[in-house]
Design an enzyme around this catalytic site. Structure first.
Site, short mmCIF file in Angstrom:
data_model
loop_
_atom_site.label_atom_id
_atom_site.label_comp_id
_atom_site.label_asym_id
_atom_site.label_seq_id
_atom_site.Cartn_x
_atom_site.Cartn_y
_atom_site.Cartn_z
CB CYS A 7 -0.95 0.10 1.20
SG CYS A 7 -2.07 -1.28 1.33
NE ARG A 20 4.56 1.66 -0.15
CZ ARG A 20 5.58 1.38 0.63
NH1 ARG A 20 6.79 1.54 0.18
NH2 ARG A 20 5.41 0.93 1.85
CD1 TRP A 36 -0.24 -6.10 -3.45
CD2 TRP A 36 -0.27 -6.75 -1.31
NE1 TRP A 36 0.17 -7.41 -3.39
CE2 TRP A 36 0.16 -7.83 -2.11
CE3 TRP A 36 -0.38 -6.94 0.06
CZ2 TRP A 36 0.51 -9.07 -1.56
CZ3 TRP A 36 -0.04 -8.17 0.61
CH2 TRP A 36 0.40 -9.22 -0.21
N GLY A 75 -0.41 -1.14 6.40
CA GLY A 75 -0.03 -2.02 7.51
C GLY A 75 -1.19 -2.93 7.87
CD GLU A 91 17.18 -12.44 -8.62
OE1 GLU A 91 16.67 -13.04 -7.67
OE2 GLU A 91 16.80 -11.31 -8.99
CE LYS A 115 13.74 -10.27 -10.55
NZ LYS A 115 14.51 -10.28 -9.36
CD GLU A 121 9.95 -11.01 -8.86
OE1 GLU A 121 9.65 -10.19 -8.02
OE2 GLU A 121 11.08 -11.07 -9.38
CG HIS A 142 19.69 -36.35 -6.97
ND1 HIS A 142 20.11 -37.64 -6.73
CD2 HIS A 142 20.81 -35.61 -7.09
CE1 HIS A 142 21.44 -37.66 -6.67
NE2 HIS A 142 21.89 -36.44 -6.91
CE LYS A 182 11.59 -2.35 -5.75
NZ LYS A 182 12.14 -3.57 -6.34
C1 F6R Z 1 12.02 -9.94 -6.42
C2 F6R Z 1 11.82 -9.01 -5.34
C3 F6R Z 1 11.47 -9.55 -4.01
C4 F6R Z 1 12.29 -8.82 -2.94
C5 F6R Z 1 11.85 -9.26 -1.54
C6 F6R Z 1 12.68 -8.62 -0.47
O1 F6R Z 1 12.30 -9.30 -7.61
O2 F6R Z 1 11.91 -7.83 -5.51
O3 F6R Z 1 11.67 -10.92 -3.94
O4 F6R Z 1 13.65 -9.11 -3.15
O5 F6R Z 1 10.51 -8.92 -1.36
O6 F6R Z 1 12.59 -7.23 -0.53
P1 F6R Z 1 13.68 -6.31 0.15
O7 F6R Z 1 14.96 -6.55 -0.56
O8 F6R Z 1 13.16 -4.92 -0.04
O9 F6R Z 1 13.75 -6.72 1.58
#
Ligand code: F6R
Length: 609
Positions: A2, A27, A74, A101, A482, A486, A489, A505, A604
């Protein structure tokens, strides 16, 4: 999760709020709303959908006023819907509340308030705050909020406007970020700094347990007992342009391209060119303390957790200190065994991730020294840690993390060298060599980005696949994880990252002629083993896309596609190797018609557990 944005000044509030909310849309973006006060009267408009929908509603039915608050949601408690979107109001309709929150005891509060005759219009936790304020109001809104917050449990950033105080915004913070920005004759509130950078770089970040009253020209801050608090304004050094797309189609693409300069900024000032001394201003660890440390525990979530995995390899390799990596949410509730010789390193882009913050608290309670590697200056985790190293990547707005990850890797690399030197496993000469490799890296990243067209062509070939496997060994394994994250996501393609040796395995059963297998064939002592894994995939008809730095015959023969990256040391190759995987995810997502900067269901900053 949010986003909150507010304006108070002499101009119309709505254009500022809409623009601020658009910047905060990363957000959360399932619903949005605004409230303004015009000539002392409260107006609220809210709707399901993104800010654009809200903008359309407001263009049909404008609301005016020079004070206002807005929210992009969100959903956590209560599904996305018009009634559940913020702002929420009390029974009289005189108070409007936006909240980021979770109010954990909202059910209990709601029952009590309903028994007293309050009528609820939504199924959210937030609405109880509006009714609590109404219940506690006795001529002073700030007092009513302070009293209400003593009854509420949980996390919040709150902004409230009301007909009771037509010339102010009341705000409070516990656990979720809230920042006040000061312009000339006008002020702003926002969930992050980047959203208000265009207007001001003079800010105050609220701390937990603080509550404040903002008027166009004044700002008064208190604790919940309403004892005044003095806090100096900070100047933020981020460039306002860094929060814009600057000609790129998406923030994700812009941030992928920013990686060379981001890493330059990460290194700048940390390595003294003449003597190659590494120094971190806010690390807050003496040489003696570094020497005492006999165990490292990394804790993080998501992409930052992948950076931690590389950290584990580097600390063991350079400093010979046993290191392990913990998912923050698991660590904090697992009664971890740590002591004052353990260094806990929390890695986080936002510095606000609830689980990582919880892990930091837990580590401190257990007596560990805690440092964080963080991108957002002054964020909760940075402030809660004993020491901090900022990545200096600039604002990362694309929901999928890219430049934050590679800058985290650069910091972890430097820290591992520093610890290696202090623990006597790296001598001066070796340290100079390792540091020189890092200094050359931004140039190599620029070269790596030249694979973009090639990656786009491969994305065209792969974009209809519904699954993908990513394989790596050693430091290539976290990069496989990673790369898979990506892709999941941003393109909603099911993808798995695996240590290449584990394939036989189980996951090998998935391989057929439709399965793309992306293999990190990085130079080093595991290279031949990786070639063996490629053979195994090819023998089962899989499509191999290799990321490699050597144009040597074996790989040229075996892989269906090869993306070449420049040569660098084995320890830095993950930073280069991840770039084509970021681009691959980006272009596959584009070709599948996905919303790259705002992937579904994601936000985010995950400020809820
Ligand atoms: C993936 C991504 C998330 C963040 C995770 C942790 O692209 O952005 O997996 O890495 O939510 O966020 P931070 O780094 O802000 O603690």
């Amino acid at each position: 999760m949010c986003g909150i944005f507010g304006y108070i000044g002499e101009k119309e509030a709505i254009p500022f709020i809409l623009e601020g909310l658009k910047k905060l849309e990363y957000r959360g973006y399932d619903s949005a709303g605004v409230a303004t006060l015009e000539k002392g009267q409260l107006f609220v408009t809210k709707c399901l959908g993104k800010i654009q929908q809200l903008e359309e509603e407001l263009s049909q039915k404008p609301i005016g006023g020079q004070i206002g608050v807005g929210h992009t949601r969100w959903a956590t408690h209560g599904k996305p819907s018009q009634p559940n979107s913020h702002p929420h109001q009390d029974c009289t309709g005189k108070i409007a509340v936006v909240h980021n929150g979770i109010i954990e005891n909202y059910l209990e509060l709601r029952r009590e308030l309903a028994n007293k005759g309050h009528h609820f219009s939504s199924t959210t936790d937030t609405e109880v705050i509006a009714h609590l304020i109404e219940e506690n109001y006795d001529g002073d809104l700030l007092q009513a909020l302070a009293k209400s917050l003593k009854q509420a449990r949980g996390a919040y950033a709150l902004a409230i406007i009301s007909e009771h105080t037509p010339n102010s915004i009341i705000i409070a913070r516990q656990g979720s970020p809230l920042i006040v920005g000061f312009g000339a004759e006008e002020s702003f509130i926002s969930s992050d700094i980047a959203a208000m950078l265009k207007y001001t770089n003079k800010i105050i970040q609220l701390e937990n347990g603080q509550i404040g009253r903002l008027t166009p020209k004044t700002f008064k801050l208190f604790d919940l007992e309403l004892t005044p608090i003095k806090k100096r304004k900070e100047l933020v050094s981020w460039d306002p342009q860094s929060a814009e797309k600057s000609g790129f189609a998406h923030f994700m693409l812009k941030e992928i391209h920013e990686q060379p300069s981001a890493i330059r900024n990460t290194i700048e000032g940390r390595i003294k060119a003449q003597d190659h001394i590494i120094h971190f201003d806010e690390l807050n660890l003496t040489d003696k303390e570094i020497c005492r440390i006999n165990r490292i525990v990394f804790t993080a979530c998501g992409t930052s957790w992948h950076a931690a995995l590389i950290g584990e390899y580097l600390f063991e390799q350079f400093a010979k200190i046993p290191a392990e990596v913990e998912y923050a949410a698991e660590f904090r509730y697992r009664e971890p065994i740590i002591d004052d010789k353990t260094l806990v390193i929390a890695i986080t882009q936002s510095g606000e991730t609830a689980d990582t913050l919880g892990a930091v608290w837990e580590a401190k309670v257990q007596g560990a020294k805690v440092i964080s590697i963080c991108n957002v200056v002054g964020s909760s985790i940075a402030r809660e840690s004993h020491g901090v190293v900022y990545t200096n990547a600039g604002p990362e707005i694309g929901v999928a993390s890219t430049k934050a990850f590679t800058t985290q890797l650069a910091i972890v690399y430097l820290l591992a060298i520093l610890f290696g030197k202090r623990h006597g496993f790296i001598n001066e000469q070796q340290s100079i060599g390792l540091i020189n490799d890092l200094i050359e890296l931004p140039g190599k990243l620029e070269q790596t980005l030249q694979v973009e067209k090639e990656v786009e062509r491969i994305a065209e070939k792969l974009h209809k696949a519904n699954n993908a496997l990513y394989l790596g060994r050693g430091k290539g394994f976290p990069i496989a994880l990673e790369g898979a994250l990506k892709l999941k996501e941003v393109s909603y393609v099911h993808a798995e990252g695996y240590p290449a040796a584990e394939m036989k395995h189980g996951p090998i059963a998935l391989i057929d002629h439709k399965m793309p297998v992306i293999v990190l064939a990085l130079a080093g002592r595991r290279y031949e083993k990786i070639l063996g894994n490629i053979e195994e995939v090819k023998a089962r008809g899989g499509i191999v896309i290799a990321i490699a730095s050597d144009k040597e015959p074996a790989i040229m023969e075996k892989a269906d596609e090869i993306i070449f990256i420049p040569k660098t040391s084995e320890s830095l190759s993950p930073i280069l190797a991840v770039v084509p995987l970021q681009l691959l995810a980006y272009y596959i997502a584009l070709k599948r018609g996905c919303h790259v900067d705002q992937p579904r269901n994601l936000a985010k900053s995950v400020t809820v557990e």
